[in-house]
Design a protein around this motif. Structure first.
Motif: not given
Length: 358
Positions: A193-199, A230-234, A250-256, A277-285
């Motif tokens: 289940r690989v999340a696509t971190c791109a718009v 990812f939500n295209e509007q993020c 916005e990126i961290a919110a989508e990861v969350t 970096p925002p992915v790391y931050q959201a995972v830690a949060a």
């Protein structure tokens, strides 16, 4: 024995040139001005200038003013890197300087008319151009100008389609192939289940049309769950894809959001390293750990490794090595047009580990 006057003048002018008093490509003071400054006859001055020219600190040609050379590089090897707007830490400027080349942003260059471009190239003593970028339109003005001027040109990191509009050799960037290779590598390491971190950029994700993307995921053995996209509007402004720092929230919110799914992702594949970096931050949060709870993978790293813990696994593209290959194509042009694929490598670090598929 006392040294001739012209050697002293040579040393003074050489030190001023290397010390940055004069800007390369710009006009050097005229003979009359220099002769008056050093209080010598023109013949004495010319002997000093001959020494500077022999060592490629200046260039003189009939009908033109004397010009400062770039780092003592001969005219026939003075090359220019024309590059996209560089949002990732001045990468292009640094690699150009390291390769002994001049650099200029593409937008500044493309706005010149063929006549103005010819004058600019002549004034700066440019003998060849590396044009970096991809997905140009068929009506790209810079191609028209360079074709008219017949300036030796090589493309760098161009898409396959870019070679249709010109006669140039170059280094091809296969973004789709590299992205699919990254997806396959994650599958082989047990991720499903690989999340696509791109718009989407121009209705594509790394050159894969959005309509085809679910089929690509299925072909690679990965989930095509739309909630992992990812939500295209993020991101409010897609022109900043390469520099997402203003959009970290916005990126961290989508990861969350994805981490809170009933079936959360087991890995995140980022548009490029600077999305990590925002992915790391959201995972830690979220109270989770990398790579124990989920893996994170970057894409097309630049010159500098990001300070992340654990260190980021990424698909690495050595921009400097690519530029050196492009430079070699300019200095030693092949008999026939040559299109070389850019080499990539997997830089495996601590953010990914092999796991048993769920």
């Amino acid at each position: 024995m006392r040294a001739p006057k012209y050697t002293g003048i040579y040393e003074v002018l050489k030190n001023e040139i290397t010390g940055g008093k004069f800007q390369y490509g710009r006009s050097f003071p005229g003979d009359s001005e220099l002769a008056l400054r050093f209080n010598v006859a023109r013949e004495t001055l010319r002997r000093a200038l001959d020494m500077l020219e022999k060592e490629h600190f200046i260039a003189r040609s009939q009908g033109r003013r004397t010009r400062i050379c770039f780092r003592g590089v001969p005219d026939e090897k003075r090359l220019l890197l024309v590059h996209p707007a560089d949002a990732i830490g001045g990468t292009y400027e640094r690699i150009a300087a390291d390769a002994g080349m001049i650099s200029v942003p593409l937008n500044d260059f493309r706005n010149l008319s063929p006549q103005k471009m010819d004058e600019w190239l002549s004034d700066n003593g440019i003998s060849g151009i590396v044009l970096c970028g991809n997905h140009f339109y068929s009506s790209e003005t810079v191609f028209d100008s360079l074709n008219q001027l017949k300036v030796p040109t090589v493309l760098m990191l161009a898409a396959e389609s870019d070679f249709r509009f010109n006669r140039f050799s170059g280094i091809r960037l296969d973004l789709r192939g590299y992205w699919e290779a990254a997806l396959g590598w994650l599958y082989r390491h047990g991720y499903r289940r690989v999340a696509t971190c791109a718009v989407p950029d121009m209705c594509k994700i790394r050159d894969i049309p959005v309509c085809e993307y679910p089929a690509v995921l299925r072909k690679k053995g990965l989930s095509d769950d739309p909630h992992l996209m990812f939500n295209e509007q993020c991101l409010r402004n897609h022109s900043f894809l390469n520099n997402p720092e203003p959009y970290y929230e916005e990126i961290a919110a989508e990861v969350t959001r994805m981490l809170n799914l009933p079936e959360p992702p087991d890995a995140f594949l980022c548009f490029n390293d600077h999305w990590a970096p925002p992915v790391y931050q959201a995972v830690a949060a979220a109270g989770k750990k990398i790579p124990e709870d989920c893996g994170v993978m970057g894409f097309l790293s630049g010159l500098q490794e990001l300070a992340l813990e654990p260190a980021l696994t990424t698909v690495h593209l050595d921009f400097y090595t690519v530029l050196l290959k492009a430079k070699e194509l300019l200095l030693n042009p092949p008999a026939k047009r040559q299109i070389i694929p850019a080499d990539i490598s997997l830089c495996k670090k601590g953010s990914i580990r092999s796991r048993e598929p769920g």
